[in-house]
Design a protein around this motif. Structure first.
Motif, PDB file in Angstrom:
ATOM      1  N   THR A 156       0.822  -1.206   0.000  1.00 23.83           N
ATOM      2  CA  THR A 156       0.000   0.000   0.000  1.00 23.83           C
ATOM      3  C   THR A 156       0.861   1.262   0.000  1.00 23.83           C
ATOM      4  O   THR A 156       1.838   1.363   0.750  1.00 23.83           O
ATOM      5  N   ILE A 157       0.471   2.226  -0.834  1.00 24.34           N
ATOM      6  CA  ILE A 157       1.151   3.515  -0.845  1.00 24.34           C
ATOM      7  C   ILE A 157       0.864   4.248   0.458  1.00 24.34           C
ATOM      8  O   ILE A 157      -0.262   4.259   0.968  1.00 24.34           O
ATOM      9  N   TRP A 158       1.905   4.888   0.997  1.00 22.86           N
ATOM     10  CA  TRP A 158       1.829   5.544   2.316  1.00 22.86           C
ATOM     11  C   TRP A 158       2.176   7.013   2.104  1.00 22.86           C
ATOM     12  O   TRP A 158       3.305   7.354   1.768  1.00 22.86           O
ATOM     13  N   GLU A 159       1.183   7.885   2.274  1.00 25.04           N
ATOM     14  CA  GLU A 159       1.386   9.304   1.987  1.00 25.04           C
ATOM     15  C   GLU A 159       0.864  10.134   3.152  1.00 25.04           C
ATOM     16  O   GLU A 159      -0.262   9.944   3.610  1.00 25.04           O
ATOM     17  N   ASN A 160       1.698  11.066   3.625  1.00 33.17           N
ATOM     18  CA  ASN A 160       1.320  11.894   4.777  1.00 33.17           C
ATOM     19  C   ASN A 160       0.900  11.030   5.966  1.00 33.17           C
ATOM     20  O   ASN A 160      -0.100  11.305   6.639  1.00 33.17           O
ATOM     21  N   ASP A 161       1.667   9.965   6.167  1.00 36.64           N
ATOM     22  CA  ASP A 161       1.473   9.070   7.296  1.00 36.64           C
ATOM     23  C   ASP A 161       0.121   8.356   7.263  1.00 36.64           C
ATOM     24  O   ASP A 161      -0.456   8.047   8.307  1.00 36.64           O
ATOM     25  N   TRP A 162      -0.364   8.103   6.043  1.00 35.65           N
ATOM     26  CA  TRP A 162      -1.667   7.422   5.928  1.00 35.65           C
ATOM     27  C   TRP A 162      -1.714   6.642   4.616  1.00 35.65           C
ATOM     28  O   TRP A 162      -1.119   7.058   3.619  1.00 35.65           O
ATOM     29  N   PRO A 163      -2.404   5.517   4.604  1.00 35.21           N
ATOM     30  CA  PRO A 163      -2.492   4.745   3.360  1.00 35.21           C
ATOM     31  C   PRO A 163      -3.462   5.388   2.380  1.00 35.21           C
ATOM     32  O   PRO A 163      -4.464   5.990   2.775  1.00 35.21           O
ATOM     33  N   ILE A 164      -3.151   5.265   1.127  1.00 32.03           N
ATOM     34  CA  ILE A 164      -4.068   5.743   0.094  1.00 32.03           C
ATOM     35  C   ILE A 164      -4.246   4.635  -0.940  1.00 32.03           C
ATOM     36  O   ILE A 164      -3.438   3.731  -1.047  1.00 32.03           O
ATOM     37  N   GLN A 165      -5.332   4.729  -1.687  1.00 34.28           N
ATOM     38  CA  GLN A 165      -5.548   3.772  -2.752  1.00 34.28           C
ATOM     39  C   GLN A 165      -4.446   3.960  -3.787  1.00 34.28           C
ATOM     40  O   GLN A 165      -4.279   5.038  -4.345  1.00 34.28           O
ATOM     41  N   SER A 166      -3.691   2.930  -4.063  1.00 33.49           N
ATOM     42  CA  SER A 166      -2.528   3.056  -4.927  1.00 33.49           C
ATOM     43  C   SER A 166      -2.931   3.354  -6.357  1.00 33.49           C
ATOM     44  O   SER A 166      -3.881   2.778  -6.884  1.00 33.49           O
TER      45      SER A 166
END
Length: 917
Positions: A156-166
């Motif tokens: 899973t992509i991790w952006e701004n300390d949170w997972p996002i839909q890749s």
């Protein structure tokens, strides 16, 4: 960084690690963080690139990557990486698609409902589902083959300390680790891109207690007083399930389990009832289940509803949503933090999936609750007790292995399971340790294993109460109920349990230093034997034993006793010199591959079935066996010979655990007089003991150790607020040994004054002792400040200093005519102990004591020596020691010739036969 064409990205992250990315969208590469890989901005290694004959070459000191330009997707035909360093004497080249049967495996979500051992091979367990969730199996980051490929493509992509839909269009995103068998460096390098596991608060390494029971503040306090009254340390109280309100109308299973508010009947003042525990220094946690969300009966429902856009007058539940930042953060900050405990124990009932297929609720809950203080800018270390959520979960340190089956098979599996998790940086598994009403011995062996594990937590999952209690309310076993208290069993079992917990409490300085090492190097406290002996084949075949740090081998007893009331167990002793902790027996093992000689029958494959020459085989220190052409497809077998005497096989008493300490090692403990029964682990060390084990090389009596200290609770260690205490010793030509102790560094709660004790294990009595240049006197009382003493039962000198300045050097000098004769005492300590136990067994059945006088003499040797030394007659003890082996042999013969048929005779014989082995 090397971008080749529009769709290939290849570059070196460090000398032994490459990244290889194949993007589907031309020119668009996925460089955002993932759950497993958070940092790619490492200090760039020195490497060379060149293009030749249509190939790109990227070379570091240890790896050479070769890729065919303009050839597209990675295949075995266009990509290879050659290890420029040999793996166990063998040249290795990797290409895509190669099978890695040498992978040393990692870990899985938990051991719930598994019923004993399960394979950690992610291919073989891929279809196992527990509680509607997969096992999140992670392959090990190390392999016997010398290479591992970590596939980050679907994480899973991790952006701004949170997972996002890749939105990644990568076809492949691979990380190649080519460390050979330098397993420690491989783990450290991977941690540099996945981030380190933060340090635990020190209290987490002490004694944790858990029980599923309907407690009130009074009965919870009584738990602490019950421990203290029995001289058993306790550090953490964890309340399972029945602390919270449940739905007034529990329409389903989840509504009963989920709860976030103190039960008004049990805890009418809520978290205020925890003040007593906080004042005592006891840490408190509670068990929580998340699936039903926040319902209208919760104390803080209205605040939670409004924060999540729900009209509280509707009494509509705030649904559990692990991917909603609003829900997860408001639940944490409004509801959970108001409970007032030190950390959360996340149990089940939260479902197995989320709207992001590659993300699971377990990982999300661990992340949010394992970073609570960091996000709220509180200068405290975070901690969470929870199941494993997949690669990257090591950043939320402490694992809960679930509702494990309590059987000998399950116990036998746990040391292997725990140490193997270190292969994915997960070094702190916590297992339920509980009694079993039908098998007290199993209960003791589980406590003993736990006392030498990363986390020690006893637990009752509900089997200690209920209709089982009606069977026999007065018996110590409570009928068929499982005893949760480690003392609710016959005396010999309780005493063994208490000894194990007390030993754990004393070892906190050693274990906490291992925790610092784990933070610095990403090498967990429990280390498979192959970390230290990677080129010795036997190190891969002893799954029940492990290194506890670099100086101790632990091999918990995981089999029941036989008719002799003792358990036969074998321990592999690697190359070097080792001291068995319980007996003082000394073992020296030479070259593991040669000691046994080259015999006709091959033992362990030294070449993994690959054709090599006789010369190459012998270069590796292995044996050559030219197998007939009809065998193994005609491949000659290069093999390790089975060394002689590298396994110690003997019987072990209930009170004993196979622990072997490296010669010359220094093992720090909290001094006996400063161990506290409440909050021992979190307390600063007011008194420290340094146990120095003997060295058998008479010309090299020297060693050193560095002990780590900080406040144990804040994150100030990140700001270098800590101290190291260095202990070193050196033997001289004048039969003296000098020991120096000094601390450096500082932190706010640092002990500026302390009493030190130095224990010289396996030693004859001293002639004279000085502390800081002043002669100190003998005292029969061990640990009396500014004196020395001698324990004849354990054959050890103890020197205790006065209160000294920790930042100034303290020097201890011990003069001993027999300083270089430690080998003469090998095994006598254990023999004396076994004589005492054997005599006690015979005394209890009233055997005529005149029939075992030699046994009586052996049993009294320790006290005889102690008393002689206290009278200033130390030289009188040397003839006794010199003649001990003959006396002991006569004692064994006496017992064997006794006419009694009592089982206690068999026990006494087994005790004596297992000594001096």
């Amino acid at each position: 960084m090397q971008i080749i064409g529009d769709d290939i990205l290849i570059y070196s992250l460090c000398l032994l690690m490459h990244r290889m990315e194949h993007a589907n969208n031309k020119g668009i590469f996925e460089n955002r963080a993932t759950t497993a890989i958070l940092n790619r901005n490492l200090f760039k290694p020195i490497y060379e690139t060149k293009t030749q004959d249509g190939y790109l070459y990227i070379s570091t000191q240890y790896l050479q990557l070769k890729y065919k330009l303009s050839s597209g997707a990675f295949t075995a035909q266009n990509l290879e990486i050659k290890l420029l360093h040999k793996v166990n004497g063998q040249q290795v080249t990797w290409t895509p698609g190669m099978q890695n049967d040498g992978n040393l495996l990692g870990t899985i979500r938990s051991l719930d409902e598994i019923g004993g051992p399960i394979t950690l091979n992610c291919t073989l367990n891929s279809n196992v589902i527990v509680h509607d969730e997969s096992l999140h199996c992670a392959w090990g980051l190390i392999s016997k083959f010398g290479w591992v490929v970590v596939d980050d493509t679907k994480n899973t992509i991790w952006e701004n300390d949170w997972p996002i839909q890749s939105t990644s269009q990568d076809i492949n995103d691979w990380y190649f680790l080519g460390h050979g068998r330098d397993y420690k460096q491989a783990l450290s390098d991977f941690a540099s891109i996945s981030l380190k596991s933060p340090m635990l608060p020190r209290y987490a390494l002490g004694t944790m207690w858990t029980r599923w029971y309907s407690f009130s503040p009074y009965t919870l306090k009584k738990v602490v007083s019950d421990y203290v009254s029995r001289d058993i340390p306790i550090d953490v109280v964890i309340i399972d399930m029945d602390w919270h309100k449940t739905s007034p109308v529990p329409k389903n299973h989840e509504n009963y389990w989920t709860g976030f508010s103190w039960d008004d009947y049990l805890f009418p003042l809520g978290s205020e009832h925890l003040n007593w525990f906080k004042d005592q220094g006891i840490r408190v946690s509670v068990n929580i289940h998340d699936q039903a969300g926040v319902q209208s009966h919760e104390d803080l429902y209205s605040e939670m509803a409004v924060s999540n856009g729900i009209d509280p007058t509707t009494k509509k539940a705030v649904p559990f949503d692990p991917l909603s930042q609003k829900y997860m953060y408001t639940l944490r900050d409004i509801v959970l933090n108001a409970i007032g405990v030190d950390f959360m124990w996340i149990d089940w009932q939260q479902g197995g999936k989320t709207n992001i297929s590659s993300m699971n609720p377990t990982f999300m809950l661990n992340h949010v609750r394992g970073t609570n203080h960091v996000h709220n800018n509180v200068n405290m270390r975070d901690l969470v007790l929870a199941r494993w959520g997949g690669l990257g979960n090591h950043r939320y340190q402490m694992g809960f292995s679930g509702d494990v089956e309590h059987s000998w098979d399950s116990l036998k599996y746990q040391p292997y399971f725990s140490q193997t998790a270190s292969n994915v940086l997960y070094g702190y598994w916590s297992h339920d340790i509980r009694g079993l009403h039908t098998d007290y011995e199993l209960s003791v062996r589980w406590v003993q294993w736990g006392s030498y594990s990363s986390i020690f937590r006893t637990h009752d999952a509900g089997a200690s109460a209920g209709s089982c209690a009606e069977d026999d309310q007065e018996s110590c076993s409570l009928g068929s109920c499982t005893p949760v208290e480690i003392w609710r069993m016959p005396v010999k079992y309780f005493e063994a349990n208490r000894q194990a917990v007390q030993n754990r409490a004393k070892l906190i300085p050693y274990i906490y230093t291992l925790a610092r090492e784990a933070y610095d190097s990403s090498i967990g406290p429990l280390r498979p034997m192959y970390y230290e002996y990677s080129n010795v084949e036997q190190s891969y075949h002893v799954p029940q034993q492990y290194m506890f740090g670099s100086n101790m081998i632990i091999s918990p007893i995981v089999e029941p006793s036989d008719d002799s009331l003792m358990t036969t167990a074998s321990v592999w002793i690697p190359e070097g010199s080792w001291i068995e902790n319980d007996s003082g027996m000394q073992y020296t093992i030479k070259n593991q591959n040669q000691t046994g000689g080259c015999v006709d029958v091959p033992k362990f494959d030294c070449a993994a079935g690959i054709k090599i020459t006789e010369a190459t085989c012998k270069e590796r220190g292995c044996c050559w066996h030219p197998i007939k052409s009809t065998e193994l497809s005609g491949i000659p077998w290069c093999y390790y010979a089975q060394p002689e005497n590298t396994f110690v096989t003997k019987k072990w008493d209930l009170s004993e655990v196979p622990v072997y300490v490296k010669e010359g090692a220094i093992i720090p403990t909290i001094s006996d007089d400063f161990v506290t029964n409440i909050a021992n682990a979190q307390n600063q060390y007011k008194g420290l003991t340094f146990n120095i084990y003997p060295t058998f090389e008479v010309l090299a009596i020297q060693g050193s150790y560095k002990l780590y200290e900080d406040d144990g609770i804040s994150r100030e260690y990140l700001n270098e607020k800590y101290a190291w205490t260095t202990v070193s010793y050196q033997g001289t030509t004048k039969n003296t040994i000098n020991i120096d102790i000094i601390s450096s560094g500082s932190y706010p709660d640092m002990q500026r004054e302390r009493i030190y004790t130095v224990v010289l294990k396996g030693s004859f009595p001293a002639n004279a002792v000085e502390v800081n240049g002043k002669v100190i006197s003998y005292s029969p009382n061990k640990n009396e400040p500014n004196t020395w003493s001698y324990d004849g039962n354990n054959f050890e000198i103890s020197v205790t200093t006065p209160l000294v300045d920790t930042l100034s050097k303290t020097q201890i000098t011990v003069e001993n005519d027999y300083l270089r004769s430690a080998s003469k005492l090998s095994g006598i300590k254990g023999a004396v102990k076994h004589c005492i136990l054997a005599k006690g067994a015979l005394d209890e059945i009233r055997v005529d004591r005149s029939l075992y006088q030699k046994l009586t003499i052996c049993a009294g040797v320790g006290e005889y020596i102690t008393t002689k030394v206290s009278l200033g007659l130390a030289k009188d003890v040397y003839p006794v020691i010199d003649s001990f082996n003959d006396t002991f042999a006569s004692a064994l013969k006496e017992v064997q010739e006794l006419s009694t048929t009592s089982p206690r005779k068999a026990y006494a014989i087994a005790l004596l036969q297992s000594a001096m082995v």
